[in-house]
Design an enzyme around this catalytic site. Structure first.
Site, PDB file in Angstrom:
ATOM      1  N   ASP A  76     -11.726   1.259  -9.570  1.00  0.00           N
ATOM      2  CA  ASP A  76     -10.465   2.001  -9.430  1.00  0.00           C
ATOM      3  C   ASP A  76      -9.285   1.043  -9.290  1.00  0.00           C
ATOM      4  O   ASP A  76      -9.250   0.241  -8.357  1.00  0.00           O
ATOM      5  CB  ASP A  76     -10.549   2.877  -8.178  1.00  0.00           C
ATOM      6  CG  ASP A  76      -9.294   3.722  -7.991  1.00  0.00           C
ATOM      7  OD1 ASP A  76      -9.196   4.766  -8.652  1.00  0.00           O
ATOM      8  OD2 ASP A  76      -8.406   3.316  -7.211  1.00  0.00           O
ATOM      9  N   HIS A 143      -0.579   9.427 -10.381  1.00  0.00           N
ATOM     10  CA  HIS A 143      -0.748   8.873  -9.033  1.00  0.00           C
ATOM     11  C   HIS A 143      -0.191   9.796  -7.949  1.00  0.00           C
ATOM     12  O   HIS A 143      -0.769   9.957  -6.876  1.00  0.00           O
ATOM     13  CB  HIS A 143      -0.078   7.486  -8.969  1.00  0.00           C
ATOM     14  CG  HIS A 143      -0.705   6.545  -7.998  1.00  0.00           C
ATOM     15  ND1 HIS A 143      -0.853   5.199  -8.248  1.00  0.00           N
ATOM     16  CD2 HIS A 143      -1.236   6.743  -6.774  1.00  0.00           C
ATOM     17  CE1 HIS A 143      -1.444   4.621  -7.207  1.00  0.00           C
ATOM     18  NE2 HIS A 143      -1.683   5.534  -6.300  1.00  0.00           N
TER      19      HIS A 143
HETATM   20  N1  LIG Z   1      -4.694   7.369  -5.281  1.00  0.00           N
HETATM   21  C1  LIG Z   1      -4.140   6.904  -4.201  1.00  0.00           C
HETATM   22  O1  LIG Z   1      -3.017   7.278  -3.836  1.00  0.00           O
HETATM   23  C2  LIG Z   1      -4.884   5.897  -3.370  1.00  0.00           C
HETATM   24  C3  LIG Z   1      -4.435   5.600  -2.082  1.00  0.00           C
HETATM   25  C4  LIG Z   1      -5.160   4.687  -1.310  1.00  0.00           C
HETATM   26  C5  LIG Z   1      -6.300   4.088  -1.854  1.00  0.00           C
HETATM   27  N2  LIG Z   1      -6.698   4.375  -3.131  1.00  0.00           N
HETATM   28  C6  LIG Z   1      -7.903   3.720  -3.738  1.00  0.00           C
HETATM   29  O2  LIG Z   1      -8.992   3.861  -2.838  1.00  0.00           O
HETATM   30  C7  LIG Z   1      -9.519   2.580  -2.515  1.00  0.00           C
HETATM   31  C8  LIG Z   1     -10.110   2.574  -1.112  1.00  0.00           C
HETATM   32  O3  LIG Z   1      -9.148   2.934  -0.147  1.00  0.00           O
HETATM   33  P1  LIG Z   1      -8.503   1.888   0.863  1.00  0.00           P
HETATM   34  O4  LIG Z   1      -8.545   0.541   0.275  1.00  0.00           O
HETATM   35  O5  LIG Z   1      -7.190   2.462   1.254  1.00  0.00           O
HETATM   36  O6  LIG Z   1      -9.402   1.983   2.165  1.00  0.00           O
HETATM   37  P2  LIG Z   1     -10.946   1.810   2.528  1.00  0.00           P
HETATM   38  O7  LIG Z   1     -11.735   1.468   1.314  1.00  0.00           O
HETATM   39  O8  LIG Z   1     -11.327   3.009   3.304  1.00  0.00           O
HETATM   40  O9  LIG Z   1     -10.928   0.605   3.554  1.00  0.00           O
HETATM   41  C9  LIG Z   1     -10.679  -0.718   3.162  1.00  0.00           C
HETATM   42  C10 LIG Z   1     -10.659  -1.583   4.405  1.00  0.00           C
HETATM   43  O10 LIG Z   1     -11.935  -1.562   5.040  1.00  0.00           O
HETATM   44  C11 LIG Z   1     -12.451  -2.870   5.141  1.00  0.00           C
HETATM   45  N3  LIG Z   1     -13.897  -2.752   4.886  1.00  0.00           N
HETATM   46  C12 LIG Z   1     -14.497  -2.396   3.720  1.00  0.00           C
HETATM   47  N4  LIG Z   1     -15.833  -2.299   3.871  1.00  0.00           N
HETATM   48  C13 LIG Z   1     -16.103  -2.629   5.162  1.00  0.00           C
HETATM   49  C14 LIG Z   1     -17.291  -2.726   5.915  1.00  0.00           C
HETATM   50  N5  LIG Z   1     -18.470  -2.446   5.364  1.00  0.00           N
HETATM   51  N6  LIG Z   1     -17.182  -3.097   7.222  1.00  0.00           N
HETATM   52  C15 LIG Z   1     -15.983  -3.382   7.768  1.00  0.00           C
HETATM   53  N7  LIG Z   1     -14.812  -3.289   7.102  1.00  0.00           N
HETATM   54  C16 LIG Z   1     -14.860  -2.923   5.802  1.00  0.00           C
HETATM   55  C17 LIG Z   1     -11.719  -3.672   4.096  1.00  0.00           C
HETATM   56  O11 LIG Z   1     -11.614  -5.023   4.484  1.00  0.00           O
HETATM   57  P3  LIG Z   1     -12.228  -6.218   3.563  1.00  0.00           P
HETATM   58  O12 LIG Z   1     -11.616  -6.077   2.194  1.00  0.00           O
HETATM   59  O13 LIG Z   1     -11.784  -7.444   4.259  1.00  0.00           O
HETATM   60  O14 LIG Z   1     -13.716  -6.012   3.549  1.00  0.00           O
HETATM   61  C18 LIG Z   1     -10.347  -3.016   4.117  1.00  0.00           C
HETATM   62  O15 LIG Z   1      -9.574  -3.506   5.183  1.00  0.00           O
HETATM   63  C19 LIG Z   1      -8.299   1.667  -2.686  1.00  0.00           C
HETATM   64  O16 LIG Z   1      -8.666   0.310  -2.769  1.00  0.00           O
HETATM   65  C20 LIG Z   1      -7.711   2.221  -3.953  1.00  0.00           C
HETATM   66  O17 LIG Z   1      -8.430   1.777  -5.080  1.00  0.00           O
HETATM   67  C21 LIG Z   1      -6.015   5.286  -3.895  1.00  0.00           C
END
Ligand SMILES: NC(=O)c1ccc[n+]([C@@H]2O[C@H](COP(=O)([O-])OP(=O)(O)OC[C@H]3O[C@@H](n4cnc5c(N)ncnc54)[C@H](OP(=O)(O)O)[C@@H]3O)[C@@H](O)[C@H]2O)c1
Ligand SMILES: *[C@@H]1O[C@H](CO)[C@@H](O)[C@H](O)[C@H]1NC(C)=O
Ligand SMILES: *[C@@H]1O[C@H](CO)[C@@H](O)[C@H](O)[C@H]1NC(C)=O
Ligand SMILES: *[C@@H]1O[C@H](CO)[C@@H](O)[C@H](O)[C@H]1NC(C)=O
Length: 335
Positions: A76, A143
């Protein structure tokens, strides 16, 4: 004999729906295309001042390479993440190495708010494809439901997302996106889009989904209309470093969560991802750490019992991490 037949039937069903070395099961979208039920996020997120973390090195490219090697097949990104080029480099490298074929990958990118005019959609996607160095994406998403004149953040322009949708349909008809959908639409916006998209319906809704925000209404609507729900920010406020000071529990060290995880010999993040998967959601966790990239994918060998699912359900309280308050004066602000 019976065993043999069962085995053949099982084998045929697996083979009929498989992508080589893809760890996640696949689902068929309402347009006939297949999507892995688990993806990889690439947004670096916000810093402590709620500003986007700048992309300054190649950590996203490295993370995507690790993810593909590990068996992630669904990635993504978005034009606003400023890392489509890194995703593209990783993907093209893994294709060149023979690790995957393009058709075995499911790549999503997103249309930013400044290209909502019907005739701006295809050119915006073409620019994304150029940065990705790909000839098509598997999924193109609107988005946000509101439009702006410039990249960030304002002024707003009055373009109906139904207009934008016609541009998305054109992108699909030209083969630049195999499937099309939206992000961050609320229930009323989804209903209106559904009722007014006679040609091509949205195949996917990507929305924040985690323990605090389980999206029961949107999931029901999507289930009834055969729209796949992709869950972003799947960890919500689980990790102290990322949780806002006022974020409600649970954190990853919550004793009840730890007890559930212990019961399955899994970690808390794995239990949360598994729960979302069992809700019918396709989670897209982000990590740039190799060990956590592997950890997050290791959720396909256990199943939560009813008791634990009830406990996990009880954390739902509609608390939202990504509320983009700076857009809250937009006419179509969804939250
Ligand atoms: N469409 C939209 O508006 C929208 C909005 C937000 C997000 N997104 C998409 O959704 C994806 C995921 O959401 P997100 O990045 O907001 O949040 P998330 O995936 O829920 O959380 C990411 C955070 O968790 C940490 N993490 C990941 N796996 C872990 C584990 N097993 N143990 C401990 N910490 C862990 C990561 O740190 P490290 O990287 O240091 O491991 C990072 O700080 C985004 O990357 C993006 O592609 C889309
Ligand atoms: C784009 O991808 C192709 C492989 O499909 C590769 O040969 C080429 O070097 C890439 N271009 C850039 C600018 O990275
Ligand atoms: C969209 O659908 C709704 C509900 O059916 C309808 O009331 C509305 O007029 C439609 N809007 C457009 C622009 O077609
Ligand atoms: C528990 O999980 C760890 C990590 O996956 C594994 O090394 C260990 O063998 C497992 N223990 C049992 C009892 O299954």
């Amino acid at each position: 004999m019976w065993f043999f037949i069962s085995f053949v039937v099982f084998f045929a069903s697996v083979v009929g729906h498989s992508i080589p070395a893809c760890k996640a099961p696949l689902t068929r979208l309402n347009d006939g295309n297949l999507m892995p039920r688990f993806g990889f996020g690439t947004w670096l997120g916000l810093n402590n001042d709620q500003l986007p973390v700048a992309v300054t090195d190649d950590s996203v490219q490295k993370a995507v390479e690790v993810a593909i090697d590990a068996g992630y097949r669904h990635i993504d990104t978005a034009s606003i993440y400023d890392d489509e080029d890194q995703v593209g480099k990783a993907v093209n490298k893994k294709i060149a190495e023979g690790v995957v074929a393009r058709e075995d990958l499911f790549i999503t990118t997103k249309l930013w708010n400044d290209a909502h005019a019907r005739e701006a959609v295809v050119p915006a996607l073409q620019e994304s494809l150029q940065r990705l160095n790909l000839t098509y994406v598997d999924l193109y998403l609107i988005h946000w439901p509101f439009a702006t004149e410039t990249k960030l953040p304002k002024p707003y322009v009055d373009i109906d997302y139904l207009e934008t949708w016609l541009g998305m349909v054109a992108a699909k008809q030209q083969g630049l996106a195999k499937s099309i959908g939206v992000c961050n639409f609320n229930l009323a916006q989804m209903e209106r889009l559904w009722e007014n998209s006679s040609d091509v319906k949205p195949a996917v809704l990507q929305v924040e989904t985690n323990l605090n925000l389980q999206q029961p209404e949107l999931r029901e609507f999507c289930h009834n209309n055969d729209i796949a729900v992709m869950g972003y920010t799947p960890f919500g406020s689980l990790f102290p470093g990322r949780a806002k000071p006022d974020a409600p529990p649970p954190r990853a060290d919550d004793p009840q969560l730890a007890a559930i995880a212990g019961k399955y010999n899994k970690t808390v993040p794995q239990v949360v991802l598994r729960y979302l998967l069992e809700l019918g959601v396709t989670p897209i966790p982000k990590s740039v750490s190799s060990s956590r990239i592997l950890e997050n994918l290791d959720i396909f060998d256990f199943q939560l019992d009813e008791f634990d699912r009830r406990q996990l359900k009880s954390y739902h309280n509609n608390y939202r991490v990504v509320d983009v308050k700076f857009f809250s004066d937009a006419k179509e602000y969804p939250f």
